[in-house]
Design a protein around this motif. Sequence first.
Motif, PDB file in Angstrom:
ATOM      1  N   THR A 220     -91.725 -44.564  13.478  1.00 37.69           N
ATOM      2  CA  THR A 220     -91.803 -44.511  12.240  1.00 37.69           C
ATOM      3  C   THR A 220     -91.091 -43.070  11.545  1.00 37.69           C
ATOM      4  O   THR A 220     -90.525 -43.434  10.707  1.00 37.69           O
ATOM      5  CB  THR A 220     -93.249 -43.953  11.883  1.00 37.69           C
TER       6      THR A 220
ATOM      7  N   GLY B  67     -97.809 -44.230  19.687  1.00 33.61           N
ATOM      8  CA  GLY B  67     -98.196 -43.656  18.674  1.00 33.61           C
ATOM      9  C   GLY B  67     -97.106 -42.515  18.304  1.00 33.61           C
ATOM     10  O   GLY B  67     -96.165 -42.549  18.941  1.00 33.61           O
ATOM     11  N   GLU B  68     -97.085 -41.931  17.305  1.00 31.50           N
ATOM     12  CA  GLU B  68     -96.091 -41.295  16.696  1.00 31.50           C
ATOM     13  C   GLU B  68     -96.134 -39.927  17.090  1.00 31.50           C
ATOM     14  O   GLU B  68     -97.023 -39.356  18.035  1.00 31.50           O
ATOM     15  CB  GLU B  68     -96.004 -41.129  14.947  1.00 31.50           C
TER      16      GLU B  68
ATOM     17  N   SER C  89     -99.328 -37.263  18.048  1.00 30.03           N
ATOM     18  CA  SER C  89    -100.535 -38.158  18.032  1.00 30.03           C
ATOM     19  C   SER C  89    -101.266 -37.912  19.402  1.00 30.03           C
ATOM     20  O   SER C  89    -102.472 -38.163  19.252  1.00 30.03           O
ATOM     21  CB  SER C  89    -100.205 -39.687  17.790  1.00 30.03           C
TER      22      SER C  89
ATOM     23  N   TYR D  93    -103.620 -42.051  17.267  1.00 29.41           N
ATOM     24  CA  TYR D  93    -103.140 -41.383  15.970  1.00 29.41           C
ATOM     25  C   TYR D  93    -104.108 -40.369  15.776  1.00 29.41           C
ATOM     26  O   TYR D  93    -105.344 -40.284  15.827  1.00 29.41           O
ATOM     27  CB  TYR D  93    -103.587 -42.367  14.746  1.00 29.41           C
ATOM     28  N   GLN D  94    -103.581 -39.299  15.472  1.00 28.81           N
ATOM     29  CA  GLN D  94    -103.925 -37.920  15.194  1.00 28.81           C
ATOM     30  C   GLN D  94    -105.061 -37.578  16.335  1.00 28.81           C
ATOM     31  O   GLN D  94    -106.180 -37.184  15.987  1.00 28.81           O
ATOM     32  CB  GLN D  94    -104.446 -37.891  13.853  1.00 28.81           C
TER      33      GLN D  94
ATOM     34  N   TYR E  69    -103.058 -48.569  10.970  1.00 29.45           N
ATOM     35  CA  TYR E  69    -102.050 -47.776  11.539  1.00 29.45           C
ATOM     36  C   TYR E  69    -101.443 -48.711  12.743  1.00 29.45           C
ATOM     37  O   TYR E  69    -100.114 -48.495  12.762  1.00 29.45           O
ATOM     38  CB  TYR E  69    -102.458 -46.504  12.277  1.00 29.45           C
ATOM     39  N   SER E  70    -101.957 -49.259  13.584  1.00 34.30           N
ATOM     40  CA  SER E  70    -101.274 -50.140  14.645  1.00 34.30           C
ATOM     41  C   SER E  70    -100.397 -51.173  13.794  1.00 34.30           C
ATOM     42  O   SER E  70     -99.451 -51.267  14.352  1.00 34.30           O
ATOM     43  CB  SER E  70    -102.540 -50.885  15.239  1.00 34.30           C
TER      44      SER E  70
ATOM     45  N   LEU F  32     -97.255 -49.095  12.825  1.00 34.87           N
ATOM     46  CA  LEU F  32     -96.524 -48.672  13.915  1.00 34.87           C
ATOM     47  C   LEU F  32     -95.806 -49.704  14.466  1.00 34.87           C
ATOM     48  O   LEU F  32     -94.484 -49.628  14.790  1.00 34.87           O
ATOM     49  CB  LEU F  32     -97.341 -48.190  14.865  1.00 34.87           C
TER      50      LEU F  32
ATOM     51  N   ARG G  67     -96.034 -40.570   3.600  1.00 34.74           N
ATOM     52  CA  ARG G  67     -95.552 -39.544   4.652  1.00 34.74           C
ATOM     53  C   ARG G  67     -94.644 -38.524   4.077  1.00 34.74           C
ATOM     54  O   ARG G  67     -94.341 -37.582   4.446  1.00 34.74           O
ATOM     55  CB  ARG G  67     -94.876 -40.612   5.881  1.00 34.74           C
TER      56      ARG G  67
END
Length: 553
Positions: A189, A319-320, A323, A500-501, A521-522, A525, A553
């Motif tokens: 991302t 995850g980004e 995460s 995520y987070q 979110y999946s 991503l 974002r």
Amino acid sequence: MGNVIEIRDLHVTAKTDSGRVVEIIRGVDLDVADGEIVALIGESGSGKTTIALTLLGYARPGCSIVGGSVTVDGEDTVAISEAERRSLRGTRVAYVPQSAAAAFNPSKTIMDQVVEVAQIHDLMPMDAARKKAVELFRALALPEPETIGARYPHQVSGGQLQRLSAAMALIGDPKVMVFDEPTTALDVTTQIEVLRAFKAVMRERGMAGIYVSHDLAVVAQIADRIVVLKGGEVQEVGATEAIVHRPSHSYTKALIGAFHPRARVPDPEAAADGPQPILKVSGVTAGYGGTGRDKMPKYVVLKNLDLTLERGRSLGVIGESGSGKSTLARVIAGLLPAAKGSIEMDGVRLGQATRDRSKEDLRKLQIVFQLADTALNPNKPVGAILARPLVFYHAMAGRERDAEVDRLLDMVRLPRGLKHRLPSELSGGQKQRVNFARALAARPELILCDEITSALDTVVAAAVLDLLDELQRELGLTYMFISHDLSTVEAICDRVAVMYQGEKVEEMPTSRMKSGPEHPYSKLLIASVPKLDTGWLDGLRDDPLMAAAMEGR
């Protein structure tokens, strides 16, 4: 339209450990027109970065430019003096490195470092330079452009720091930009944001560029033409669309083929035996900073996380950046004690810290770090690095130990002669394989792999994944893959957990990654993975999910 770059019959040599001189760039010719972006692709050791650095009149230690010409904006960087090269760098040609973190001084503010080129070359008053820097921050879509310059490098994200390194390069209005793998270490991302920013600025300013990369999907989004390199020689040159969809050279076809990951083939015997958990993470909360009375960290990264990994299987964790993926690996390995929760291996609860675990616990669970440069002792040869766990875990000595070092090098497909070299004398891919061989030396049952293929080109990465798959079958290994490269996860893992987070928001079989993620979110991503399609990045503007997500974002 004239050429801003003209390379003719370029020859570069390097000196080996034994003192032998070998030719690593062999008669390369290359043109780049005004406003054109040309990508250099090829596997590690093909000469991509070596050629790119000659545009700055630079050859790495041990290397020499021995023939040919490299003309940039009318100046031959090979023929001019070193003083003239210094005046060229930052004003006519600028460089954006792979690791922005290594390019910034941690003790100086971002603004002071971005305007440094203007100060060194006396290009403009400092007030004007700071104003121009803010304009660049805005053009590169950085948050809070008016104030971000007052921060220090550690106070911004990896993606932001990469764009700030581009601002540093752009401040002198160069005619040519050299991008050396600038998005390799970024999650998908963040990579989109950075690519969009780079592309927009280059188009707006009509700048020429050389883009070094092993990621064909990234190259397809930003380059007008592609030069394919192997062994220091040009194999094929063509428009990006033609190279991506109609390659003619067999090596180019192999590169394209390596980009498309094979799907994970489940082990029928493992399926027949039924699930046998080797690792169970229960209610883990962890983070960094001092703890209060409730023993909670000041900065919580993982929040009440549960995870189960079955023996002989591979679990991907995606995850980004930020995460909690790498923090999870450190907690499982005992490098970062959890504030709450438990970690069990084979039904036995492990100590929260490595000091609380037995030697046998440590042996069974090994971790391979993302950055081999920092994971390997720079003062020890490869043989000594691999011998240490053999002595520690298995009390090996003498010929038995030396024979095992050779066997480990064989296992990871490295020449035995490398055992006499220091890590600094190896390529990035070689260092990472040494890193993995060191983990194998313990004869573990579970290996935590933290972004281990992120620095490897597609051909080498595909070979490494095949190797890990083979070793898993032969040795009965269990893997946890921490990665932002979803193609790696798809190729090697049975299941994938999405973070995520600091929370696990979804877990699914890898076979369902593209067809059926359920969490928003999946979906974002997985949709963010660049496609081998020249119009993919520009087309994201028409995707409601991506447009809304990027706006947020």
